[in-house]
Enzyme design. Sequence first.
Site, PDB file in Angstrom:
ATOM      1  N   HIS A   1    -118.372  15.959 -79.671  1.00 12.47           N
ATOM      2  CA  HIS A   1    -117.343  16.760 -79.448  1.00 12.47           C
ATOM      3  C   HIS A   1    -116.975  16.955 -77.818  1.00 12.47           C
ATOM      4  O   HIS A   1    -116.373  16.629 -77.382  1.00 12.47           O
ATOM      5  CB  HIS A   1    -116.041  16.619 -79.993  1.00 12.47           C
ATOM      6  CG  HIS A   1    -116.089  17.003 -81.027  1.00 12.47           C
ATOM      7  ND1 HIS A   1    -114.648  15.759 -81.573  1.00 12.47           N
ATOM      8  CD2 HIS A   1    -116.818  17.106 -82.347  1.00 12.47           C
ATOM      9  CE1 HIS A   1    -114.564  15.647 -82.538  1.00 12.47           C
ATOM     10  NE2 HIS A   1    -115.546  16.163 -84.016  1.00 12.47           N
TER      11      HIS A   1
ATOM     12  N   THR B   1    -106.462  13.186 -78.063  1.00 10.87           N
ATOM     13  CA  THR B   1    -105.288  12.932 -78.912  1.00 10.87           C
ATOM     14  C   THR B   1    -104.356  13.549 -78.486  1.00 10.87           C
ATOM     15  O   THR B   1    -103.160  12.860 -78.634  1.00 10.87           O
ATOM     16  CB  THR B   1    -105.634  13.157 -80.367  1.00 10.87           C
ATOM     17  OG1 THR B   1    -105.320  14.673 -80.454  1.00 10.87           O
ATOM     18  CG2 THR B   1    -106.708  13.019 -80.858  1.00 10.87           C
TER      19      THR B   1
ATOM     20  N   LYS C   1    -101.798  20.432 -73.095  1.00 13.29           N
ATOM     21  CA  LYS C   1    -102.734  20.746 -73.580  1.00 13.29           C
ATOM     22  C   LYS C   1    -103.907  21.892 -73.043  1.00 13.29           C
ATOM     23  O   LYS C   1    -103.103  22.871 -72.355  1.00 13.29           O
ATOM     24  CB  LYS C   1    -103.813  19.365 -73.020  1.00 13.29           C
ATOM     25  CG  LYS C   1    -104.169  19.535 -71.451  1.00 13.29           C
ATOM     26  CD  LYS C   1    -104.953  18.145 -70.575  1.00 13.29           C
ATOM     27  CE  LYS C   1    -103.778  17.397 -71.436  1.00 13.29           C
ATOM     28  NZ  LYS C   1    -104.423  16.130 -71.908  1.00 13.29           N
TER      29      LYS C   1
ATOM     30  N   LYS D   1    -110.022  19.741 -67.444  1.00 16.65           N
ATOM     31  CA  LYS D   1    -108.644  19.006 -67.303  1.00 16.65           C
ATOM     32  C   LYS D   1    -107.616  18.739 -66.146  1.00 16.65           C
ATOM     33  O   LYS D   1    -105.961  18.587 -66.033  1.00 16.65           O
ATOM     34  CB  LYS D   1    -107.704  19.404 -68.851  1.00 16.65           C
ATOM     35  CG  LYS D   1    -108.050  19.455 -70.061  1.00 16.65           C
ATOM     36  CD  LYS D   1    -107.966  20.098 -70.899  1.00 16.65           C
ATOM     37  CE  LYS D   1    -108.804  20.059 -71.617  1.00 16.65           C
ATOM     38  NZ  LYS D   1    -108.296  18.909 -72.952  1.00 16.65           N
TER      39      LYS D   1
END
Length: 809
Positions: free
Chosen positions: A344, A643, A535, A541
């Site tokens: 992942h 996602t 998130k 990010k």
Amino acid sequence: MAKPLSDHDRRKQISVRGIAGLGDVVEIKKSFNRHLHFTLVKDRNVATPRDYYFALAHTVRDHLVGRWIRTQQYYYEKDPKLGLDLEELEEIEEDAGLGNGGLGRLAACFLDSLATLGLAAYGYGIRYEFGIFNQKISSGWQVEEADDWLRYGNPWEKARPEYMLPVHFYGRVEHTEEGPKWVDTQVVLAMPYDTPVPGYKNNTVNTMRLWSAKAPNDFQLQKFNVGDYIQAVLDRNLAENISRVLYPNDNFFEGKELRLKQEYFVVAATLQDIIRRFKSSKFGCRDPVRTSYESFPDKVAIQLNDTHPALAIPELMRILVDVEKVSWEKAWEITSKTCAYTNHTVLPEALERWPVYMFEKLLPRHLEIIYEINHRHLDRIAALYPGDNERLRRMSLIEEGDPKRINMAHLCVVGSHAVNGVARIHSEIVKSTVFKDFHDVEPEKFQNKTNGITPRRWLLLCNPGLADIIAEKIGEEFMTDLFQLKKLLDYIDNEVFIRDVAKVKQENKQKLAAYLEKEYKVKINPESIFDIQVKRIHEYKRQLLNCLHIITYYNRIKKEPNKKFVPRTIMIGGKAAPGYHMAKMIIKLITSVAAVVNNDPVVGDRLKVIFLENYRVSLAEKVIPAADLSEQISTAGTEASGTGNMKFMLNGALTIGTMDGANVEMAEEAGEENLFIFGMRVDDVEAMDRKGYNAQEYYDRLPELRQVMDQIRTGFFSPQKPELFKDIVNMLMNHDRFKVFADYEAYISCQEKVNELYKNPKEWTKKVIRNIAASGKFSSDRTISEYAREIWGVEPSAVKIPPPNEPRD
């Protein structure tokens, strides 16, 4: 004036007609009232909303239990109102925040799809007493509060003490004539709690089994013999601490002994459970108890969701070799055929590397097994590449150093028959970088399984208005075949459908605006672009890139206050790991910028900034359906999949993003022209790494960027403490691994394109429809079908199990 209804009269008025098609109305009413009666405390006669919630939950659980039992045997409503406000009862339910970021949320989607596809599967995990912390924002800073989600109990779970199992720690290994024996261990009991996982309209109910740690009754009772009974009882906590709290790090490895205990605890209990079920189930075998393991990989598939359950590999070897007396070679064949590994992340700080000394103390037999696995593995590599000692060093499961460490990702790759990434670009990066040597040896082992989301929760449940207008046009089959959404392309120029989609979005925005006004006391302009980034807070990010755009937009409004600007409401939400200093500083910067922007009368309602406190699933269900713009702006090559990007796409938001993770496939499905793609690609990032990234160049060349950085550096957003953000400035200028400035110019330019399109509501909505129509690939049903066929060797089933009131075949 009418006399207020008594609680008795209110209960009499409860109507149970149509609640999810549960069946006999009289029986359901009886069940609800019975549960309500037992829910009420003896000295309290008035039912609270929580009492109603528990009564309703237990009624629904009763309904599921029959189907749940039938599912286990089988394999080995328009207006459900009750006279109560169901939304109010939903708010009472606690989020079971038992995972970090997207990993646990992905697993929950997978469980939904497994049941919906008629696949007999169990989800295993730890029943943490305290899940991911609740986030409070105090004076602009994140403050953590314990998530006591079980304080009122959990009506959905069923304790199964009859399946309680022992888990061993510490001790030593004795090598005897009968083989190795792990002795003098400390025992902790694993108590299972089962939660039903229903499929969609097929009567299948699978099981999520979560383990809770309990001390055995004789725990440390030798202390009692010397009179320290109280201490002996208190020491039980040490054992039970194993399932006390979730480690809150996302994409960061924390090598604490308690964390290793948690990882072994869930693996050891789960494997015992799997083997018990394998031995007792028939699968066409006539033995009363199965003793041969030949068919184990044909009947059992274990998917390792990241490296956290990597210990399943040495634990299964230990059981087969030490307990069941299977030869090493046969045990290894069984283990590697049974296990498969999903990677992942490629971030080096996230990869688990456990110190050997910790294993030596906690799991001495497993250390021996890992050494033996490594010895045989390296012998094989040495035979393939004679004299290549550097390759042996790179591929070893044991990393030399002080201390020596076990590379858990290498263990997973060596011990599994399949290894997959979670988006096409990520799977390619896995093969070409982090596991390149392993891919050279066994390329057939490596696969891709692009992540997905369940449309039941992330469309039908959270956005019923949108689901309804889609169903009106193309029927309801899309809920189990999301590719059906392609039919919406026939309505791309349909004025009525365009208007309906825009109307649903506007209603969702107004609902969210009312919620935010109530929670944050900030007046939101529902006509503004709802620009959302939710998130975990992490440098990769790039919430900081978003923040730089906010300040740039603010400066433009201040510079030309009479110019017409497209109004924006920018929302950022997410939790920072408690020990992650930079992430906490990023939150403080966002809240400080918000305080300046939101209180500047020159700006008015043209720009508002909100930090969404305590982002979690229940808040996501409100935010995502209301989003116009989805921010997916990680540095190319760092986000494995994402996602949230899929949830926004399915709910009618347009994406501004880099070519990273699943964004690449979203652009492919919808057409790149229907997303706002900007910035460096993976090749550009790699080229920049070779050449060297120099933030100063961008600071010197771009006046707007220079102004923004000077404002942050000199305390414009922190006048009481001008140097507050010096660590952020220093990082961005001198050691930014994620190259925020390199994408700044392209990002600002892309945001201008967003504004231009938003001025044309019809064209904007047509792009929205194209995105929704293209989101079929991102159903977790598609993902799970691929896992089933290409890794587990099973076929999804469309068979609808008969309900409990019908006879079995």
